[in-house]
Design an enzyme around this catalytic site. Structure first.
Site, PDB file in Angstrom:
ATOM      1  CB  VAL A   1      12.319  -5.167   8.486  1.00 51.69           C
ATOM      2  CG1 VAL A   1      13.430  -4.141   8.614  1.00 51.69           C
ATOM      3  CG2 VAL A   1      12.659  -6.211   7.428  1.00 51.69           C
TER       4      VAL A   1
ATOM      5  N   GLY B   1      10.919  -2.659   5.693  1.00 55.45           N
ATOM      6  CA  GLY B   1      10.176  -3.925   5.666  1.00 55.45           C
ATOM      7  C   GLY B   1       9.731  -4.249   4.247  1.00 55.45           C
ATOM      8  CG  HIS B   2       6.847  -1.752   2.257  1.00 55.97           C
ATOM      9  ND1 HIS B   2       6.769  -0.637   3.047  1.00 55.97           N
ATOM     10  CD2 HIS B   2       5.605  -2.279   2.221  1.00 55.97           C
ATOM     11  CE1 HIS B   2       5.524  -0.476   3.463  1.00 55.97           C
ATOM     12  NE2 HIS B   2       4.792  -1.460   2.994  1.00 55.97           N
TER      13      HIS B   2
ATOM     14  N   GLY C   1       4.855 -10.123   4.427  1.00 56.50           N
ATOM     15  CA  GLY C   1       5.665  -9.954   5.626  1.00 56.50           C
ATOM     16  C   GLY C   1       5.059 -10.671   6.829  1.00 56.50           C
ATOM     17  CD  GLN C   2       5.434 -14.375  10.811  1.00 60.28           C
ATOM     18  OE1 GLN C   2       5.203 -14.975   9.766  1.00 60.28           O
ATOM     19  NE2 GLN C   2       4.814 -14.644  11.954  1.00 60.28           N
ATOM     20  CE  LYS C   3       3.564  -4.186  11.689  1.00 61.63           C
ATOM     21  NZ  LYS C   3       2.732  -3.714  10.589  1.00 61.63           N
TER      22      LYS C   3
ATOM     23  CB  SER D   1       4.083  -0.109  10.822  1.00 65.44           C
ATOM     24  OG  SER D   1       2.787   0.284  10.418  1.00 65.44           O
TER      25      SER D   1
ATOM     26  CG  LEU E   1       7.645   1.540  -0.821  1.00 70.72           C
ATOM     27  CD1 LEU E   1       8.611   1.105  -1.923  1.00 70.72           C
ATOM     28  CD2 LEU E   1       6.607   0.465  -0.562  1.00 70.72           C
TER      29      LEU E   1
ATOM     30  CG  MET F   1      -1.904  -1.184   1.170  1.00 68.04           C
ATOM     31  SD  MET F   1      -3.421  -0.921   2.074  1.00 68.04           S
ATOM     32  CE  MET F   1      -2.804  -0.597   3.710  1.00 68.04           C
TER      33      MET F   1
HETATM   34  P1  AMP Z   1       1.472  -2.775   3.524  1.00 70.25           P
HETATM   35  O1  AMP Z   1       2.018  -1.749   2.583  1.00 70.25           O
HETATM   36  O2  AMP Z   1       1.429  -2.323   4.945  1.00 70.25           O
HETATM   37  O3  AMP Z   1       0.190  -3.402   3.044  1.00 70.25           O
HETATM   38  O4  AMP Z   1       2.541  -3.950   3.530  1.00 70.25           O
HETATM   39  C1  AMP Z   1       2.938  -4.576   2.332  1.00 70.25           C
HETATM   40  C2  AMP Z   1       3.692  -5.844   2.679  1.00 70.25           C
HETATM   41  O5  AMP Z   1       4.842  -5.517   3.449  1.00 70.25           O
HETATM   42  C3  AMP Z   1       2.856  -6.824   3.512  1.00 70.25           C
HETATM   43  O6  AMP Z   1       3.107  -8.155   3.069  1.00 70.25           O
HETATM   44  C4  AMP Z   1       3.403  -6.604   4.903  1.00 70.25           C
HETATM   45  O7  AMP Z   1       3.273  -7.730   5.741  1.00 70.25           O
HETATM   46  C5  AMP Z   1       4.860  -6.304   4.614  1.00 70.25           C
HETATM   47  N1  AMP Z   1       5.469  -5.588   5.732  1.00 70.25           N
HETATM   48  C6  AMP Z   1       4.981  -4.485   6.347  1.00 70.25           C
HETATM   49  N2  AMP Z   1       5.788  -4.136   7.380  1.00 70.25           N
HETATM   50  C7  AMP Z   1       6.786  -5.040   7.426  1.00 70.25           C
HETATM   51  C8  AMP Z   1       7.925  -5.225   8.259  1.00 70.25           C
HETATM   52  N3  AMP Z   1       8.196  -4.408   9.267  1.00 70.25           N
HETATM   53  N4  AMP Z   1       8.737  -6.284   8.008  1.00 70.25           N
HETATM   54  C9  AMP Z   1       8.462  -7.137   6.991  1.00 70.25           C
HETATM   55  N5  AMP Z   1       7.418  -7.005   6.149  1.00 70.25           N
HETATM   56  C10 AMP Z   1       6.585  -5.978   6.368  1.00 70.25           C
END
Ligand code: AMP
Length: 307
Positions: A197, A53-54, A168-170, A206, A50, A47
């Site tokens: 991460v 983690g991304h 992500g495991q988050k 996040s 970035l 989303m």
């Molecule tokens: P989002 O943009 O929040 O929807 O996240 C996109 C992807 O990045 C999803 O698969 C999340 O689980 C992953 N993600 C978000 N934060 C982290 C993080 N701190 N470490 C690893 N992956 C992450």
């Protein structure tokens, strides 16, 4: 590598800039040569806004595939009416730069009507326990959140046709739900879940961390400390209850009243009474100032921690 550099007849383009595509047809056309030639396509749904983690997912996709697609779409159907859709942070220029630096070939960044045209009436739903506990509890985000997630992810899988998709495991529950959808609907792809991460002090990265005022940013570290302490104490003392009690103390010390702090089977999300010999997810969610944050660890029976 840039897709253009591999197009037959194109010998000059060596630009590392990711190509931005707004339309479904345009993206499919851009991927057609790679698909015809049997190249491995990796997809990283995001989303945007970035962070590292991304980027860790993008790097894994880059290392393991010939073509890397990142989707950049703030998906309205996964936000509840009282959630932060309108204020969700966005910075497309920066995202494109970071994606390019990480070696992304194609960024799929559609507008909302491109993915949800007037009359869109179809959803993909994983039913049962996986989507009705933890964040899926009706008192929290509710199962509608996961219906929004599985609908958009299924659409992205159909549009991109990836060989591997990275999560992500988050967002442990999201990853478990997506794995189940892929299994149940026979999507022909592999789901890879990458470790969380963290900032130097342990806070899980996040996009929503920008909502934290400085004092709340300090308190927020209690979430990661709580789940890490739980894992340490549960393992050291052979007692899940001892771990959960230690975690509650960490949260209370930061004046954090969690929405939940629960231990569940990491795959099925069924409740567990104690250490079962299977991987156990310890997950926490809490409002800290203006941000709703989540974190987790997995207690692995023989392999130490996986976060
Ligand atoms: P989002 O943009 O929040 O929807 O996240 C996109 C992807 O990045 C999803 O698969 C999340 O689980 C992953 N993600 C978000 N934060 C982290 C993080 N701190 N470490 C690893 N992956 C992450």
């Amino acid at each position: 590598m840039n897709l253009e550099s591999r197009s037959p007849g194109d010998t000059v383009s060596t630009s590392a800039a990711a190509r931005v595509l707004r339309g479904v047809d345009e993206l499919r056309a851009a991927l057609a040569p790679a698909r015809r030639e049997g190249r491995a396509i990796g997809l990283v749904p995001t989303m945007g806004f970035l962070h590292e983690g991304h980027v860790s997912l993008l790097r894994a996709a880059r290392a393991e595939n010939d073509v890397v697609v990142m989707s950049l779409f703030v998906n309205p159907t996964q936000f509840g009416p009282n959630e932060d859709l309108d204020r969700y942070p966005r910075d497309e220029g920066r995202d494109l730069r970071l994606a390019s630096e990480a070696g992304v070939d194609l960024v799929f960044a559609p507008d909302v009507p491109e993915l949800y045209p007037d009359g869109a009436a179809t959803a993909v739903e994983v039913t049962g326990n996986l989507t009705s506990v933890l964040d899926g509890d009706p008192q929290r985000r509710g199962s509608g959140h996961f219906r929004g997630v599985t609908t958009i992810v299924a659409k992205l899988f159909n549009i991109v046709g990836p060989d591997v998709a990275y999560f992500g495991q988050k967002d442990a529950q999201q990853a478990a739900v997506i794995k189940r959808m892929v299994r149940d609907l026979d999507f022909p792809l592999e789901v890879r879940v990458m470790p969380t991460v963290r900032e130097d002090d342990g806070l899980a990265m996040s996009s929503r961390n920008v909502y934290l005022e400085p004092a709340d940013r300090v308190r927020a570290v209690a979430l990661s400390r709580a789940v890490a302490t739980c894992e340490q104490q549960a393992t050291a003392r052979g007692s899940l209850d001892a771990g959960l009690a230690a975690a509650r103390i960490e949260l209370a010390a930061a004046a954090i009243d969690p929405e939940y702090l629960e231990a569940r089977d990491a795959e099925t999300l069924e409740p567990v009474e104690g250490l079962t010999g299977r991987p156990i997810l310890v997950a926490v969610a809490a409002k800290v100032g203006g941000a709703r944050l989540i974190d987790n660890v997995v207690i692995n029976p023989h392999m130490g921690r996986a976060r």
